[in-house]
Design an enzyme around this catalytic site. Structure first.
Site, PDB file in Angstrom:
ATOM      1  N   TRP A  70      35.358  41.690  48.151  1.00  0.00           N
ATOM      2  CA  TRP A  70      35.797  41.197  46.845  1.00  0.00           C
ATOM      3  C   TRP A  70      37.129  40.465  46.970  1.00  0.00           C
ATOM      4  O   TRP A  70      37.353  39.456  46.300  1.00  0.00           O
ATOM      5  CB  TRP A  70      35.871  42.342  45.841  1.00  0.00           C
ATOM      6  N   TYR A 105      44.629  42.760  39.842  1.00  0.00           N
ATOM      7  CA  TYR A 105      43.242  42.802  39.380  1.00  0.00           C
ATOM      8  C   TYR A 105      42.855  44.229  38.989  1.00  0.00           C
ATOM      9  O   TYR A 105      42.290  44.454  37.920  1.00  0.00           O
ATOM     10  CB  TYR A 105      42.313  42.258  40.475  1.00  0.00           C
ATOM     11  N   GLU A 117      30.728  37.361  41.241  1.00  0.00           N
ATOM     12  CA  GLU A 117      29.995  38.459  41.889  1.00  0.00           C
ATOM     13  C   GLU A 117      28.858  37.913  42.752  1.00  0.00           C
ATOM     14  O   GLU A 117      28.595  38.436  43.828  1.00  0.00           O
ATOM     15  CB  GLU A 117      29.457  39.459  40.860  1.00  0.00           C
TER      16      GLU A 117
END
Length: 187
Positions: free
Chosen positions: A50, A20, A42
């Site tokens: 995350w 990522y 998000e």
């Protein structure tokens, strides 16, 4: 003696996080489909790490109709019930309902501005990404005046789970800002 590869420390050594970091984070996104995906992800991340969301990304993709904004906007009470039982996502009713509501608002912005990308990038000077000078992870802000302005405008429009801190993370994820540390291979 080989050359050491330097990355932002936040991605650690988790292969998913590294992929990522190297391939997505900080890369400018102007595609509404991807911008909608990150809006859902998000919002789901609020209060969580995350990596927790990244590990469930495929589950979100399946649960939220491949991030098709029109399909998500049409979700009803049965869909909410289905999502509340889906162990591949974060089963938080407020976040699920906000994703559906935000999808409807996202479509409204597309109609008003031509695309969500035109709207969101319109907050950026010259509609271009900002490349910040980041020497250490301590230099990363949690919010900026731009994230404050975007968040305020989106809240006024009715968006949920998009405060200024989430907005700034969204800006990083979609490359509106490039906060890779100096010398990072992904800079």
């Amino acid at each position: 003696m080989g050359t050491e590869i330097r990355r932002c420390s936040w991605c650690g050594n988790d292969p998913l996080y590294i992929k990522y970091h190297d391939e997505e984070w900080g890369k400018p996104v102007r595609d509404d489909h991807i911008l909608f995906e990150f809006l859902i992800l998000e919002g789901a991340q609020a209060g969580l790490s995350w990596i927790t969301i990244l590990r469930r990304r495929e589950g979100y993709r399946q649960a939220f109709a491949g991030f098709d904004v029109k399909k998500v906007a049409a979700f009803n009470a049965d869909d909410v019930g289905r999502l509340m039982n889906d162990q591949k996502i974060i089963r938080n009713r407020l976040k699920i309902n906000s994703a559906i509501s935000n999808a409807k608002l996202f479509i409204g912005i597309q109609k008003e501005f031509g695309s969500f990308a035109d709207y969101i990038w319109g907050f950026m000077p010259g509609k271009e990404p900002l490349g910040n000078k980041v020497r250490t992870m301590a230099d990363l802000p949690a919010r900026t005046e731009i994230s404050d302005a975007i968040s305020k405008d989106m809240k006024k429009r009715g968006f949920k789970f998009f405060g200024t801190t989430i907005c700034y993370a969204y800006m990083q994820a979609t490359g509106m800002v490039n906060d890779h540390i100096e010398g990072c291979i992904a800079k």
